[in-house]
Design an enzyme around this catalytic site. Sequence first.
Site, short mmCIF file in Angstrom:
data_model
loop_
_atom_site.label_atom_id
_atom_site.label_comp_id
_atom_site.label_asym_id
_atom_site.label_seq_id
_atom_site.Cartn_x
_atom_site.Cartn_y
_atom_site.Cartn_z
N LYS A 9 0.84 -1.19 0.00
CA LYS A 9 0.00 0.00 0.00
C LYS A 9 0.89 1.26 0.00
O LYS A 9 2.10 1.18 0.23
CB LYS A 9 -0.93 -0.06 1.22
N TYR A 49 -11.99 -2.80 -3.60
CA TYR A 49 -12.55 -2.99 -2.26
C TYR A 49 -14.08 -3.01 -2.26
O TYR A 49 -14.70 -2.72 -1.23
CB TYR A 49 -12.04 -1.88 -1.33
N HIS A 115 -1.65 -5.48 1.40
CA HIS A 115 -2.88 -6.23 1.12
C HIS A 115 -2.51 -7.62 0.60
O HIS A 115 -1.55 -7.76 -0.17
CB HIS A 115 -3.71 -5.52 0.04
N GLU A 126 -8.88 -10.59 -8.15
CA GLU A 126 -7.96 -9.45 -7.96
C GLU A 126 -6.83 -9.48 -8.99
O GLU A 126 -6.45 -8.43 -9.52
CB GLU A 126 -7.43 -9.45 -6.52
#
Length: 148
Positions: A9, A49, A115, A126
């Site tokens: 992140k 998300y 993550h 993803e």
Amino acid sequence: MEQTFIMIKPDGVQRGLVGEIIGRFEKKGFSLKGLKLLTVDKAFAEKHYSDLSSKPFFNGLVEYIISGPVVAMVWEGKNVVTTGRKIIGATNPAESAPGTIRGDFAIDIGRNVIHGSDAVESARKEIGLWFPEGAANWSSSLHPWIYE
Ligand code: IDP
Ligand code: MG
């Protein structure tokens, strides 16, 4: 072979943790199959998300993820989804064991550095979102030294 999506992140990038984090997955024996540094926009972060859109922290989470470049990766190996989550540690760094990435490098839940996909199915989704071009296709010559 199983694959997972791992993202460093913006706080992890800003804090110079990219090499440390990649090193942990690499030294474990997992194979790097995709890697890029990019800054995502709001719509992309909301899509990543989307499962959390009803949560009170959703807007703050999206602002956090778009606040700077992230490092998006695909890692491959036996049980990499579950083991990757163990390497990362609990969502709240206050509860992440020392030795995990969040346990060693984070304090607040909203700045938890990394993550990792939580299941094989979400990993597939993803990876498709972050790597529409597909992951790299190569195999490490170390394979027989890591797998029985
Ligand atoms: P995970 O990243 O461990 O899978 P999730 O529950 O999927 O955890 O939440 C996604 C991310 O949302 C977390 O990593 C964290 O950055 C953020 N988050 C989760 N819960 C909270 C919270 O209570 N306050 C602020 N941010 C949160
Ligand atoms: Mg999650």
